[in-house]
Design a protein around this motif. Sequence first.
Motif, PDB file in Angstrom:
ATOM      1  N   ARG A  92      95.486 -24.966  46.757  1.00  6.59           N
ATOM      2  CA  ARG A  92      96.519 -24.120  46.314  1.00  6.59           C
ATOM      3  C   ARG A  92      95.657 -22.962  45.248  1.00  6.59           C
ATOM      4  N   LEU A  93      94.911 -23.404  44.516  1.00  3.94           N
ATOM      5  CA  LEU A  93      94.256 -22.393  43.714  1.00  3.94           C
ATOM      6  C   LEU A  93      93.172 -21.574  44.657  1.00  3.94           C
ATOM      7  N   GLY A  94      93.367 -21.632  45.964  1.00  2.00           N
ATOM      8  CA  GLY A  94      92.321 -21.077  46.564  1.00  2.00           C
ATOM      9  C   GLY A  94      90.995 -21.624  46.690  1.00  2.00           C
ATOM     10  N   LEU A  95      90.634 -22.890  46.441  1.00  2.00           N
ATOM     11  CA  LEU A  95      89.357 -23.425  46.329  1.00  2.00           C
ATOM     12  C   LEU A  95      89.259 -24.645  47.304  1.00  2.00           C
ATOM     13  N   HIS A  97      87.224 -24.857  49.686  1.00  2.00           N
ATOM     14  CA  HIS A  97      85.836 -25.143  49.982  1.00  2.00           C
ATOM     15  C   HIS A  97      85.049 -25.878  48.857  1.00  2.00           C
ATOM     16  N   VAL A  98      85.687 -25.816  47.746  1.00  2.00           N
ATOM     17  CA  VAL A  98      85.025 -26.504  46.436  1.00  2.00           C
ATOM     18  C   VAL A  98      85.481 -28.090  46.902  1.00  2.00           C
TER      19      VAL A  98
END
Lengths: 451, 145
Positions: A92-95, A97-98
């Motif tokens: 949700r935080l746009g991460l 891939h992390v």
Amino acid sequence: MSVLMISILLALAGAVLFTLIGLVSGTDETAIMVPFTLLVILLGAPPEAVFSFFMAAVLSKHLTHAIPTALMGVPGDTTAVPLIDHASALRRLGLPHVALRKMLSGGLIGAFIALPTAVLFGQFLGQFADFFKASSGLIFTLAAILIAYFSKGKWVSVLMIIPFAFFIKSIGTYSFSLTEKNLSISFFLGIAIGPMFSDILISLSSSARKSLVRSQAKEYHLAPENKSWKGFFPNPFRVLTARQTAHTAATSFVSSLTFAFSPVGMTSLMGEIVSSRNKGVYKKSTSSLATMNGVTESTYIAETVIPLLAFGIPLSPVALGPASPLFNAPPVFTSDPVNNLHNMLTPWDFFLYGLIGLLIATVIAYPFAMNYARTATVFVMKHISQEAIVGMFIGLVCLLAFHEAQLVGVMLTLIMATVGGLLNRVLGVSSGVQFMVFYGSTYMMAKLLGA
Amino acid sequence: MKTEAVVREKTASSTSQEYIEILGDTVVPSRLLLSVIISIVASLGCYFLGKAIFPAIASEKMVPSYSLLLGIGGSLVALVINARFFTPSRVLTEAETSSEGFEEILLDLQADPKEEYDLIKNDPVTRKEVEELGILETIKRSGGK
């Protein structure tokens, strides 16, 4: 061809195959690992190569099943369920891939710590092997009760142990009178595909299908592409912070020693411990994901290696489920009397051929997942329907059952899948309990009925 | 950035199509049955074929293994056929990075954006990592007020 070459080739095959299978979300390990491992065994692969194949398959699948978990928020399989919350937070935080990178790196570290630990610990436990082998019937019965109590069904699972054992012995005896063989592959396959099969049955029943009917196709939300590292093979130690590496290593080591617990349970527990030691959403999520994926990996490997090396009888949830063919795949391997990898491989063999499997999986699945996660996900989602996947598994299972005992084998598998699957779906009697009862059924019936 | 409904069902009555959920994904019941039948026929068919032809070309003890291998081949062929025949009914949506702001999401996750920023700022290792990801500014905007 030398044994070493065959092992390398089979590990390659296992790695490629399971790298692809891992992309399909929600795949149940037991339903998938069992048929393929059985195939490799029945095709006459040497025991060393079977082990390499299995290790490569397990690691590859666990690495790539992080992809649906991170990118779509759908658990890759049952062991990925505890990771969903943290993965979703990062998604949700746009991460996403992390999340994926942390999971992959943790998984790799966990695997390479678990193998030597499990081999050493298995050797240590080996001195008690005679006691375990002599009282295996009793151990299976007690373990069945214990696992049943901790399964979703709780008391009903405990209550079903004896009747289920009676049922298994009954159809086993009748099949024996028809085929002159003690069937076990057909039983296994039936228990393994039970949940999948019962879904199909429920969908065919006009009275029961309501629970499965959906008016809309399932929607998947895929995170956008976001690559932020250079090169093809990112160094896992650079992906994790030093502290995360230490946490992952420590939890993987500890969970390698607890081979009798459920992998999902261990994963949740270790994830909680690490999560509580970190502050802030970002640090909590990334650290927990690395640790948890490391722990699923290490419990899986340890639960396979330790019972195999020490006892030769399946005494762990993984050994009863996905790894069961390594213990019992007649006529090649049997667990009663013990004649399987336990007698065929030395501890050194376990280490060496296990390492071959892990290394090959690392070379194939890790860079694949790091570089092509999104492309591959889109391909699978767009081109390979669930219908085709389920169809393939049912086809493979019928093939293997037929191979063991012609039509009798197929019949046995289907009735086992029906009964086991409905017990599992409706009453919450897990496959682990069912496998345990299968192993303990001879002992239970002998003690109770003098049969 | 938004490409909605990449994969759509092409049935005549696409509005009233009923799906069944199997192993966490939706399938069309009639297609699933067909798919299972095709797969069983293909794998067992190839297995019988192997039993019939291999005795002539292979040694006796390898016949079962080779037939099994051919059966697996059959099931893979069935997988390809079924995948071509029955296109997935999933709907794939490419989500945007985040339509809602970083701050709202953090609040929704019951976290304090300011505290989140401070924690990252004061931990050199994490700070460097977040900087390399290029999101330090975003976090700063949401919590560095």
